[in-house]
Scaffold this active site. Structure first.
Site, short mmCIF file in Angstrom:
data_model
loop_
_atom_site.label_atom_id
_atom_site.label_comp_id
_atom_site.label_asym_id
_atom_site.label_seq_id
_atom_site.Cartn_x
_atom_site.Cartn_y
_atom_site.Cartn_z
N ASP A 11 1.80 3.66 0.64
CA ASP A 11 0.86 3.61 1.76
C ASP A 11 1.41 4.48 2.88
O ASP A 11 2.55 4.32 3.29
CB ASP A 11 0.72 2.17 2.28
CG ASP A 11 -0.13 1.32 1.34
OD1 ASP A 11 -0.63 1.89 0.34
OD2 ASP A 11 -0.29 0.12 1.60
N ASP A 130 -11.90 -2.34 -6.07
CA ASP A 130 -11.26 -3.61 -5.69
C ASP A 130 -12.18 -4.74 -6.13
O ASP A 130 -13.31 -4.84 -5.68
CB ASP A 130 -11.06 -3.69 -4.16
CG ASP A 130 -10.07 -2.64 -3.66
OD1 ASP A 130 -9.30 -2.11 -4.49
OD2 ASP A 130 -10.08 -2.34 -2.46
#
Lengths: 252, 214
Positions: A11, A130
């Site tokens: 990230d 997701d």
């Protein structure tokens, strides 16, 4: 034959790797370039960078990061986060990324997948999904905006839809398993694998090296992605691949 | 010096960066006059065969490349760039290629002869099997893994052009070569150490100015 891929995910916020990476011996644990080299040397097969910058400046910094990473890394990498148009894709791909990953933007405007695929080829187009199990639906529901917003899409319908529209690969994250560290979601992973013909990356839930063997033995997943388990040194890419090899799973 | 043919397709940045790491000088341009000054050419490319041939024609690069090959100078095609070296492809409607090598690109059927369905594209690290281990392109390389990503695969009867293959529910031509024309189906610039060594080997051939297979 083709090997199973192990993919660490980083990230990046405003050009820095976040989530407190704990490495000894790195001069700068927040430096995306140094970290990606580290993972490359460990035998990572690919890397995924997720840009979680909130600002416009952060996005611009990401392009610089991509250029730098592309200059040092000799394995493929994917960039996701903040990609909403063909122009965004072009900027990231021209900077040296091999693939772009779409998530919320693809749900908002599914045509975007085809536009990108026509221009850059399906092999550049990853759609990140997701998914979270929904009792009422009796299946997994798709969420956007980092898992905050439910949609009307059921996972196999959406997976088929994105492939029909030109996705070359699916990055499938189980929201139920994500962070739980007790293994990948076998049901979800196999359900999606049975629905589509493109490669599927399983994500969410890796807590130990055994979990990787499980996902490759019990599902047709082509790759497995993990973040914290590698960042926090609970295991290493090297160790995972050695273990897979011992268990008879083909790895590089 | 190596000339990288820029025709608007593909990840030119990573190819040029790989050459930089190897300390090989290069020029990246679509200008054939500039490219003509190079000692070897790289034809990169991702995207579709049909679009790529159209752009090469539009930019008047087809005749230039054909003359280059006729002059016996080294040319390396990467991924789609390799497929373009052949007779043609069925991608997005049948399209004629550059025709240096015999063969045709066909979509992976997604189902094996034993009726096992498999993933398309062929994406990821697969193992090389050498067919001509003594070839100059394979110097200092072992039969290791390299990174593939493609949905169309070359079908050819010309076994003599196969330098290395990979196995993906059938034989996949991985490195091909005929005299001064070389191609890799995988991405050497993304294939870690083996890929870098391949690029270095090509660089060496270019520097030595000799034809391959001679």
């Amino acid at each position: 034959m083709i090997t199973k891929r192990i993919i660490p995910c980083l990230d990046v916020k405003e050009g820095r790797v976040v989530k407190g990476v704990q490495f000894v011996g790195l001069r700068d644990a927040g430096d995306p370039v140094e970290l990606s080299t580290f993972y490359d040397e460990q035998g990572a097969d690919e890397l995924v960078f997720l840009d979680i910058s909130a600002s416009h400046e952060g996005r611009k910094t990401m392009v610089e990061v991509v250029k730098e990473v592309a200059g040092t890394l000799a394995i493929p990498f994917t960039v996701g986060g903040g990609i909403h148009s063909v122009d965004d894709m072009r900027t990231i791909l021209r900077a040296g990324a091999d693939k772009v990953s779409l998530n919320t933007a693809a749900v908002k405007r599914p045509e975007l997948i085809r536009e990108g695929a026509d221009y850059f080829g399906v092999q550049c187009m990853v759609v990140a999904i997701d998914a979270k199990y929904d009792e009422e639906l009796g299946s997994w529901r798709i969420y956007t905006h980092g898992g905050r917003t439910p949609t009307d899409w059921e996972v196999t319908d959406w997976a088929k839809e994105v492939v029909r529209r030109g996705a070359g690969e699916i990055l499938l994250t189980s929201m139920d398993q994500d962070g739980a560290k007790n293994g990948f979601d076998m049901g979800l992973t196999e359900t999606v694998n049975n629905a589509v013909s493109v490669p599927v990356i399983a994500s969410g839930g890796a807590g130990a090296k055994e979990d990787f063997v499980d996902v490759f033995e019990k599902t047709r997943a082509d790759a497995a992605l993990a973040a914290s388990i590698f960042h926090y040194k609970e295991t290493s890419v090297e160790e995972v691949k050695k273990y897979l090899r011992e268990k008879g799973v083909r790895v590089r | 010096m190596i000339g990288i043919i820029d025709y608007g397709m593909g990840n030119l940045h990573s190819v040029s960066k790989a050459l930089e790491r190897l300390d090989l000088s290069y020029v990246l341009t679509e200008d054939t006059e500039e490219l003509a000054k190079a000692d070897g050419l790289i034809l990169p490319g991702v995207g579709s065969f049909h679009d790529a041939m159209n752009i090469l024609k539009e930019k008047k690069q087809v005749d230039f490349i054909k003359q280059w090959v006729a002059d016996g100078k080294p040319l390396l095609g990467i991924c789609l760039g390799m497929q373009l070296l052949f007779d043609g492809s069925e991608e997005n409607g049948d399209t004629e290629g550059l025709g240096f090598l015999p063969g045709y690109a066909r979509l992976f059927p997604g189902k094996s002869e034993k009726d096992v369905s498999y993933k398309v594209p062929h994406m990821g690290w697969n193992k090389l099997q050498f067919k001509q281990p003594d070839h100059a392109m394979l110097t200092n390389i072992e039969e290791g893994h390299v990174y593939f990503v493609h949905s169309y695969v070359m079908r050819t009867d010309a076994k003599d052009i196969l330098l290395a293959t990979a196995d993906y529910f059938g034989e996949v031509p991985a490195i091909v070569g005929k005299k001064n024309v070389i191609g890799t189906q995988f991405h050497p610039e993304k294939s870690s150490r083996i890929g870098m060594q391949l690029l270095e080997n090509f660089g060496k051939m270019v520097a030595e100015g000799r034809n391959i297979n001679e």
